[in-house]
Design an enzyme around this catalytic site. Structure first.
Site, PDB file in Angstrom:
ATOM      1  N   GLU C  63       0.883  -1.318  -0.002  1.00  0.00           N
ATOM      2  CA  GLU C  63       0.250   0.016   0.011  1.00  0.00           C
ATOM      3  C   GLU C  63       0.808   1.248  -0.004  1.00  0.00           C
ATOM      4  O   GLU C  63       0.629   2.230  -0.819  1.00  0.00           O
ATOM      5  CB  GLU C  63      -0.998   0.130   1.135  1.00  0.00           C
ATOM      6  CG  GLU C  63      -2.158  -0.826   0.981  1.00  0.00           C
ATOM      7  CD  GLU C  63      -1.998  -2.398   1.354  1.00  0.00           C
ATOM      8  OE1 GLU C  63      -0.731  -2.638   1.414  1.00  0.00           O
ATOM      9  OE2 GLU C  63      -2.716  -3.149   0.997  1.00  0.00           O
ATOM     10  N   HIS C 132     -11.470  -4.456   8.821  1.00  0.00           N
ATOM     11  CA  HIS C 132     -11.997  -4.076   7.449  1.00  0.00           C
ATOM     12  C   HIS C 132     -13.452  -3.396   7.553  1.00  0.00           C
ATOM     13  O   HIS C 132     -13.914  -3.363   6.501  1.00  0.00           O
ATOM     14  CB  HIS C 132     -12.361  -5.693   6.999  1.00  0.00           C
ATOM     15  CG  HIS C 132     -11.439  -6.261   6.361  1.00  0.00           C
ATOM     16  ND1 HIS C 132     -10.335  -7.077   7.080  1.00  0.00           N
ATOM     17  CD2 HIS C 132     -11.389  -6.673   5.037  1.00  0.00           C
ATOM     18  CE1 HIS C 132      -9.563  -7.750   6.389  1.00  0.00           C
ATOM     19  NE2 HIS C 132     -10.061  -7.431   4.907  1.00  0.00           N
TER      20      HIS C 132
HETATM   21  C1  LIG Z   1      -2.952  -4.812   4.055  1.00  0.00           C
HETATM   22  C2  LIG Z   1      -3.895  -5.690   3.482  1.00  0.00           C
HETATM   23  N1  LIG Z   1      -4.094  -5.329   2.015  1.00  0.00           N
HETATM   24  C3  LIG Z   1      -5.073  -6.288   1.260  1.00  0.00           C
HETATM   25  C4  LIG Z   1      -5.846  -6.974   2.028  1.00  0.00           C
HETATM   26  C5  LIG Z   1      -7.018  -7.721   1.158  1.00  0.00           C
HETATM   27  N2  LIG Z   1      -6.461  -9.130   0.905  1.00  0.00           N
HETATM   28  C6  LIG Z   1      -6.980 -10.081   1.950  1.00  0.00           C
HETATM   29  S1  LIG Z   1      -5.811 -11.363   1.627  1.00  0.00           S
HETATM   30  C7  LIG Z   1      -5.054 -10.858   0.328  1.00  0.00           C
HETATM   31  C8  LIG Z   1      -4.476 -11.625  -0.449  1.00  0.00           C
HETATM   32  C9  LIG Z   1      -3.302 -12.250   0.471  1.00  0.00           C
HETATM   33  O1  LIG Z   1      -2.272 -13.183  -0.374  1.00  0.00           O
HETATM   34  P1  LIG Z   1      -1.342 -13.967   0.658  1.00  0.00           P
HETATM   35  O2  LIG Z   1      -0.487 -13.201   1.246  1.00  0.00           O
HETATM   36  O3  LIG Z   1      -0.515 -14.786  -0.509  1.00  0.00           O
HETATM   37  O4  LIG Z   1      -1.976 -14.907   1.193  1.00  0.00           O
HETATM   38  P2  LIG Z   1      -3.324 -16.125   0.790  1.00  0.00           P
HETATM   39  O5  LIG Z   1      -4.662 -15.492   0.982  1.00  0.00           O
HETATM   40  O6  LIG Z   1      -2.951 -16.588  -0.475  1.00  0.00           O
HETATM   41  O7  LIG Z   1      -3.144 -17.184   1.844  1.00  0.00           O
HETATM   42  C10 LIG Z   1      -5.665  -9.537   0.034  1.00  0.00           C
HETATM   43  C11 LIG Z   1      -5.008  -8.763  -1.038  1.00  0.00           C
HETATM   44  C12 LIG Z   1      -5.710  -7.159   3.167  1.00  0.00           C
HETATM   45  N3  LIG Z   1      -6.337  -7.951   3.799  1.00  0.00           N
HETATM   46  N4  LIG Z   1      -4.561  -6.221   4.241  1.00  0.00           N
END
Ligand SMILES: Cc1ncc(C[n+]2csc(CCOP(=O)(O)OP(=O)(O)O)c2C)c(N)n1
Ligand SMILES: Cc1ncc(C[n+]2csc(CCOP(=O)(O)OP(=O)(O)O)c2C)c(N)n1
Ligand SMILES: [Mg+2]
Ligand SMILES: [Mg+2]
Lengths: 347, 328, 328, 347
Positions: C63, C132
């Site tokens: 971000e 959220h």
């Molecule tokens: C700081 C932040 N940015 C965006 C999000 C929205 N978001 C939730 S899960 C996710 C993907 C995360 O990917 P990863 O770290 O690979 O974990 P996975 O969900 O694949 O287990 C996103 C973009 C969030 N929760 N927190």
């Protein structure tokens, strides 16, 4: 799984020593791993169903396909260790020993839930198991794990902090700051990156210029290993070896587990970003089918073992759902309880 | 009891840190340059030699990382004092402060509390320009789960830290940069103070001046001037911006029927607005005039002295505002 | 002019983005999952296929990094639309937003302006819990150098973006999560709208309800109920939280002599306080009762529906508050 | 500097082509580098003096000792390129061509300053030279440079963004996020890390688990070079070669320049964290003395050259001070001008 000894060849008993640097590949132990993974799978299958009935709401992120990582890694942890996870943490909570009924009640938002229903699926917490959530800010848990490691070191306490996060989190600044701090201060932290190839709909190649995540650990001088995250024994072995090194005072370790989520990111995901063939390829590596197949082939798993496991899980899940159903709603008058400890402790 | 001694705000802070380190082995100080450099504002000078590198812990430039580490350490049994050099830099750690420190207790249904203290320098007046000079303590006061302290006096500089460390939840302490050098006398017995109530620093009957931190002394000076114009001003030191001690504030204004809020923070959406609004909610029918605000001008703080000073509340404006409430 | 057509808030936003991309080659959309995933809230669905990966740019989870990159790109001649999925995540980018985007024009003495638009989802109601669900638009409205927009209607969802993109300075647009699915009719000619003034959405004479974003519709429902009790409520949609259109707000309250501010954000130090205070400052002598606030309860948003709803402003509370201002 | 050809041996003229991948080591060019470094040194000496007279206030961070980095690197940049610097940016601004009088007036807080006096020493900006500050948030400038690179790429414009920052900034999350973004998107960004061994009073070994900063660039697949930052020609050569690769479309490059600040971090620093011997060791590597010594040895520098340079600088600094002194204070009524562009442009 070819190089692994057959279950029958292992003579050791199931009685586990989490500090051992290698897994005990006894039959009991392997059955237990199978049980653990199946338990997570079935629990989540049920959650998905309950979501359609609107018993569970909000975001629900399933661990479907990734069970080997939590199930394997958690074997390397003892009661003094801490766990910091993400919003995709049902598997970690279950494998860590957080009682299934409390987890399910949390998903329902009931006062009997592990976070009294305040958190829901993304925020499962349990002090009795040093389970520090359940963090829905991607990358937000890593500094917390560093802090736990710091406290352990300063207090001269045994144990370590195990921190689970996705490959998407590796792009966040907190990843960088946390690895540096842990390495600089030689803290007992086990970083476990669950590389399921996607961050929501963003494939790894769109998020990282260097897609080998484990390589990144090098630039902090954190020893790292990449492991097949669809092989529960391989994960356990890698986690034990890393945890062993940490317990010996060697500072942090990094583990990258290659894995895949079989289902959507959350319940609101049309999966436009990947094709079915890819999903099928990975499904063929299903860690549960794989361990089961190997156990069957080697004659260590009998139909009745599986039936027994299945029925135990069925009973456990049924009990969890019943517990959640029977749970109570926290009174609205208590809305602001838990903003400050004074009120939280008042009863 | 022995007599009073000369000391400074900075020394009071240092004594408070030293005392905490001596009293409780779980306490440690962590932040950029708190150790070898001696603290950006020299607050921790000498403590490294006394307590060692583990407890006076220099950190890399990683505000999010070390603030988050403070949260984790607090949860796991320590009592960290995290120092963030300047409030503007705390924005880098805001996710950790709001989404974790302030939220974990609730999110975990009471399972995990965060006994963390974060200290930071705030405020303008040293010509440090637009990335080093803001007053964001009132902004932080919007966040449930945080406590926000603004010590202005030597007693509070000396006494708030220990009480904050005993609090089971996160406490932010804002130290105004212009106060560090402020000197005065302090009782040798000075020790922990409560962190719940506002304090009447000067009694009066015609108008209440509400201020805190660096602005408190401007309000006191204004009261002095008003006295010469035969206006009796009461001066209330807010001390704690979250939770606000509405009772003390409202009692004073119910008595004087007029109020001026002084806040170095930007006017719109500042703590001054909350105080005005609470007063309207609590003592509307007692008010003889609309409440006045004397606030920071809504501009990133400019470097040159004349503009910087023009952007800050000043004594003549406070005096004028107080007079306006009296129709003078 | 052809007839009205059925559409949704989400589609209006998408059309606005599409139009901007078509109209100005400098415009691009950048953020997490805006492309291949189709947008966390499906706002940008289909745009990747239409405009390609350069202009519908998926970012890594960074971000601070991509918001800062948006600032740099804006300065160097582009017109980026940065999407931050949810306001809570924007804290990770707060340093870039406040210390750079909002500050550079001033800090550089007018040399570098930042024509950047940042969109983010805000608000509760979907049981997404404490990391959220918050409403921080009022908080951002404290920062000089930013403009803060809160489109509530389809017209504003359709029309605010282009005007924001034409602004030479940074503009934040907050989209309430519960509005995305909201449907209604829109003129096919709907296009850019001004982003300066509040709008009277319903005329009335007894009390003014001031609301914005997701809460606007609660205020309108409350007005409906009040009408049945023979109370004529005027409803003002704030639309822009910074700079506040004090003139329109004050004119309405000067007329009705009573006001209720509705804000999903936490009460203490929220935008509700600023509005109350401005009204006191502007129309104190016209007020027949203290201004009421119906705000979010000061708790991190809880997951279960009954607690989440209890933490948010609701129609009955608005009705009750309005009646209180009338002594009923 | 032994392997470098003697000035006399270079036959090329001083007329510079910033896009050349190697420096022209003509006598004129070398004299020019010397001039540039001396200009920065003398300007800052004067600033330090003016600080004691309270003509300059706030924080003042001198570049004393590090001049070779800005003077060398800036030679690889042309008019379309952008520069993003830190609060220690007088050297960068001068070497970039921001007029000295405007810089000095800025330090005085006068309306004639490069930022109309609003910014002071830490916030020198100049649109005419694509000089984007002057950023006093450590690490805060890196994402801006990425964004400029992105704009250039998307607009198909020539040029790159050069971003200067200290080794302390390498620990910040923005470093990590910015390098990844620049590499992922193959943007024209030149990252220049001025490793002066300290971040305020924090020695590198207290801030980084891996103290070789250039190594970190690898984990983003950003090509990196470490260079002697006390050797202006070496810096120029490295910067030219990096910029050349960037201009050829190869994406970002990383340069780590080992250097040292001879004076305190800012004017409020008792320097408790390092000992005098260390400072003396580094002073012996003074980039100005070094180049001068080498020029003298090789017979390329005559006493009168130096006198001429000195007197030009003296005149320039004197003029800058006079300009600043003669400058005006912005009227207080204009306080809020520059919060929004509408008001800023009104006159
Ligand atoms: C700081 C932040 N940015 C965006 C999000 C929205 N978001 C939730 S899960 C996710 C993907 C995360 O990917 P990863 O770290 O690979 O974990 P996975 O969900 O694949 O287990 C996103 C973009 C969030 N929760 N927190
Ligand atoms: C985010 C942030 N944290 C802390 C500071 C205070 N500070 C100013 S300069 C500095 C040291 C930076 O060191 P380095 O990046 O190595 O640059 P140098 O000053 O050595 O050139 C610190 C800690 C700041 N300005 N910004
Ligand atoms: Mg992932
Ligand atoms: Mg440095």
């Amino acid at each position: 799984m070819s190089e692994r000894p057959k279950a029958e060849e292992t003579t050791l008993e199931a009685g586990e020593d989490f500090t051992a640097s290698r897994p005990h590949l006894s039959r009991a132990h392997l059955l237990d791993l199978l049980h653990q993974m199946l338990r997570i799978r079935r629990f989540e299958d049920r959650c998905a169903e309950l979501y359609t009935y609107e018993k569970i709401r909000g975001f629900l992120h399933l661990y479907d396909g990734e069970e080997a990582v939590a199930a394997g890694a958690m074997r390397a942890l003892g009661p003094d260790d801490w766990v910091v996870a993400t919003y995709r943490e049902h598997g970690h909570a279950l494998a860590r020993g957080v009682p299934m009924p409390e987890i399910m009640a949390e998903m329902f938002g009931k006062a009997e839930g592990s976070s009294r229903g305040r958190g829901g699926s993304m925020h499962i917490f349990d002090r009795a198991h040093n389970f520090l959530g359940g963090n829905a800010i991607v990358g937000g848990g890593l500094p917390l794990a560093v802090g736990i490691g710091l406290a352990k070191r300063m207090r001269g306490e045994p144990g370590l902090a195990a921190c689970f996060f996705g490959e998407g989190a590796a792009a966040e600044g907190t990843f960088h700051e946390s690895l540096n701090l842990a390495a600089l201060w030689k803290l007992p932290v086990l970083f476990v990156c669950e590389n399921n190839q996607y961050a929501m709909g963003t494939a790894l190649r769109y998020s990282e210029s260097e897609t080998a995540i484990a390589k990144k650990a090098e630039s902090y001088r954190v020893p790292a290993a990449a492991v097949d995250g669809m092989d529960v024994v391989a994960v356990e072995a890698a986690a034990r070896s890393a945890a062993h090194a940490i317990r010996a005072g060697g500072g942090p370790q990094f583990l990258e587990a290659a894995t895949y989520r079989f289902r959507a990111h959350s319940m609101f995901d049309a999966q436009l970003y990947r094709d079915k063939a890819e999903v099928e390829q990975w499904r063929a590596k299903d860690p549960i089918a794989r361990l089961r197949g190997w156990l069957e082939e080697s004659g260590a798993l009998h139909a009745q073992d599986l039936e027994e496991i299945d029925s135990r899980i069925e009973a456990e899940v049924a009990e969890a759902v019943a517990f959640a159903e029977a749970g109570t709603w926290e009174p609205v008058e208590d809305l602001t309880r838990f903003v400050h400890s004074a009120a939280a402790r008042r009863r | 009891m022995s007599g009073m001694r000369e000391t400074t705000y900075r020394e009071c802070l240092r004594e408070a840190i030293r005392e905490a380190l001596q009293r409780d082995p779980r306490v440690f100080l962590m932040g950029e340059d708190v150790g070898h450099y001696g603290g950006c504002y020299a607050v921790s000078k000498g403590l490294l030699a006394e307590f060692g590198e583990e407890r006076i812990r220099d950190t890399p430039l990683s505000e999010a990382g070390f603030t988050g580490a403070g949260i984790g350490a607090a949860i796991a049994g320590m009592r960290p004092i995290v120092e963030i050099m300047t409030v503007n830099f705390s924005f880098l750690a805001l996710d950790q402060i709001v989404n974790n420190a302030a939220t974990l207790l609730h999110m975990s249904g009471g399972a995990f509390n965060v006994p963390l203290v974060i200290r930071m320098a705030t405020g303008a007046g040293r010509q440090l320009a637009a990335q080093h000079s803001h007053s964001m303590e009132g902004w932080y006061a919007h966040i449930p789960g945080l406590k926000v302290l603004t010590p202005a006096t030597l007693e509070d500089a000396r006494g708030m830290l220990w009480t904050a460390l005993e609090d089971p939840d996160p406490v932010l302490i804002f130290e105004h940069v212009l106060l560090y050098n402020r000197s005065g006398t302090l009782s040798p017995e000075a020790g922990p103070v409560e962190i719940v109530k506002a304090a009447v620093r000067r009694e009066g009957s015609d108008v209440t001046l509400l201020a805190y931190g660096g602005s408190l002394f401007k309000a006191l000076d204004a009261a002095e001037e008003l006295a010469m114009a035969a206006i009796s001003a009461e001066v209330v030191d807010l001390r704690v911006l979250r939770p606000l001690d509405t009772a003390t504030i409202a009692a004073s204004v119910a008595k004087t029927r007029r109020a001026v809020v002084v806040d170095e923070g930007w006017r719109s959406g500042g703590i001054s607005a909350e105080i005005s609004t609470r007063l309207m909610e609590e003592v509307f029918w007692e008010l003889d005039a609309p409440i006045e605000r004397v606030c920071g001008v809504e501009v990133p703080v400019p470097y040159p002295a004349h503009l910087e000073q023009a952007s800050l509340p000043q004594v003549p404006e406070i005096v004028a505002a107080a007079k306006r409430t009296l129709g003078r």
